[in-house]
Design a protein around this motif. Structure first.
Motif, PDB file in Angstrom:
ATOM      1  N   ASN A  32    -130.527  53.888  46.468  1.00 55.04           N
ATOM      2  CA  ASN A  32    -131.684  53.592  45.638  1.00 55.04           C
ATOM      3  C   ASN A  32    -132.612  52.650  46.402  1.00 55.04           C
ATOM      4  N   ASN A 158    -129.490  51.847  35.144  1.00 55.79           N
ATOM      5  CA  ASN A 158    -128.998  53.237  35.077  1.00 55.79           C
ATOM      6  C   ASN A 158    -129.014  53.915  36.444  1.00 55.79           C
ATOM      7  N   ARG A 159    -129.152  53.121  37.533  1.00 54.28           N
ATOM      8  CA  ARG A 159    -129.283  53.720  38.859  1.00 54.28           C
ATOM      9  C   ARG A 159    -128.017  54.456  39.298  1.00 54.28           C
ATOM     10  N   VAL A 162    -127.745  58.205  37.335  1.00 55.72           N
ATOM     11  CA  VAL A 162    -128.787  59.219  37.510  1.00 55.72           C
ATOM     12  C   VAL A 162    -128.573  59.892  38.853  1.00 55.72           C
ATOM     13  N   THR A 167    -135.228  55.157  38.328  1.00 52.56           N
ATOM     14  CA  THR A 167    -134.255  54.378  37.564  1.00 52.56           C
ATOM     15  C   THR A 167    -134.838  53.005  37.248  1.00 52.56           C
TER      16      THR A 167
END
Length: 232
Positions: A32, A158-159, A162, A167
């Protein structure tokens, strides 16, 4: 022949198992990249989940300069907040949930620059009032002793849940920045005599000493931030 096939069968079994494991954890190991905004300024954030429960995350301050006005001891100041922060965290997601506990180390140079604000008519140093016109310049700096500081916090993101896309995150915590200190400087105006200028400088030094005595204890800097990132 049977004996010759055994190593190949074992190798095939291992490869199949690794392939299945890779497919199962591929989603958990995607990176991310994002930005967080909060009390430590604007930060670039990169995180990599090791599995569904543990993530490693790094942050670097990219724009933390913030201008504020503050009144202390009846003195009004313009304050420039200049954080220089680089961080490394380990996030623990209990039960593979969005909620997480986090801890790590922060290389910090959180400092404040103070300037006397001309909107006031007088300064008050060590209980003595000095007309603003008689103080050519009053400046100061404040900072903390721990250049490498431990951090503990908790958050929601919520990274890890997903597969790809945008996110969001929220986090709050405390940095153990160590003890604090201030350093003041003053220039006397032309309307003050030599003895009055000496008195002004002595009062500023006394005020600085009082504040430093108050800051000579373990201090914690609060962290509250919101984040948005993209998962690849």
């Amino acid at each position: 022949m049977k004996r010759a096939l055994t190593p190949f069968a074992l190798a095939a079994s291992v490869l199949y198992t690794n392939s299945a494991f890779s497919d199962e954890t591929k989603n958990a190991q995607q990176a991310n990249v994002g930005v967080t905004i909060g009390l430590t300024g604007t930060n670039l954030e990169i995180s990599t989940p090791l599995n569904n429960y543990v993530s490693v995350r790094g942050e670097m301050n990219i724009n933390g300069k913030v201008d504020r006005k503050l009144t202390l001891e009846n003195n009004r100041y313009d304050i420039i907040f200049n954080p220089d922060i680089k961080s490394l965290f380990v996030d623990i997601h209990p039960f593979s949930s969005a909620f997480y506990l986090t801890g790590g180390l922060i290389s910090q140079n959180i400092n404040f620059e103070l300037r006397g604000n001309p909107s006031i008519s007088a300064f008050n140093f060590n209980g003595t009032s000095y007309a603003y016109a008689n103080v050519t310049k009053f400046t100061g700096k404040a900072g903390f002793s721990n250049s490498t500081a431990p951090y503990l916090g908790l958050g929601w993101s919520n990274r890890n849940n997903v597969s790809s896309g945008v996110t969001f995150s929220f986090e709050a915590g405390l940095i153990n920045v160590g003890t604090g200190s201030v350093d003041f400087g003053v220039e006397c105006g032309s309307g003050l005599s030599s003895s009055q200028c000496w008195a002004l400088q002595s009062d500023v030094a006394a005020e600085m000493s009082t504040i430093n005595n108050d800051l000579d204890r373990k201090l914690f800097y609060p962290v509250v931030k919101l984040g948005i990132s993209y998962r690849f």
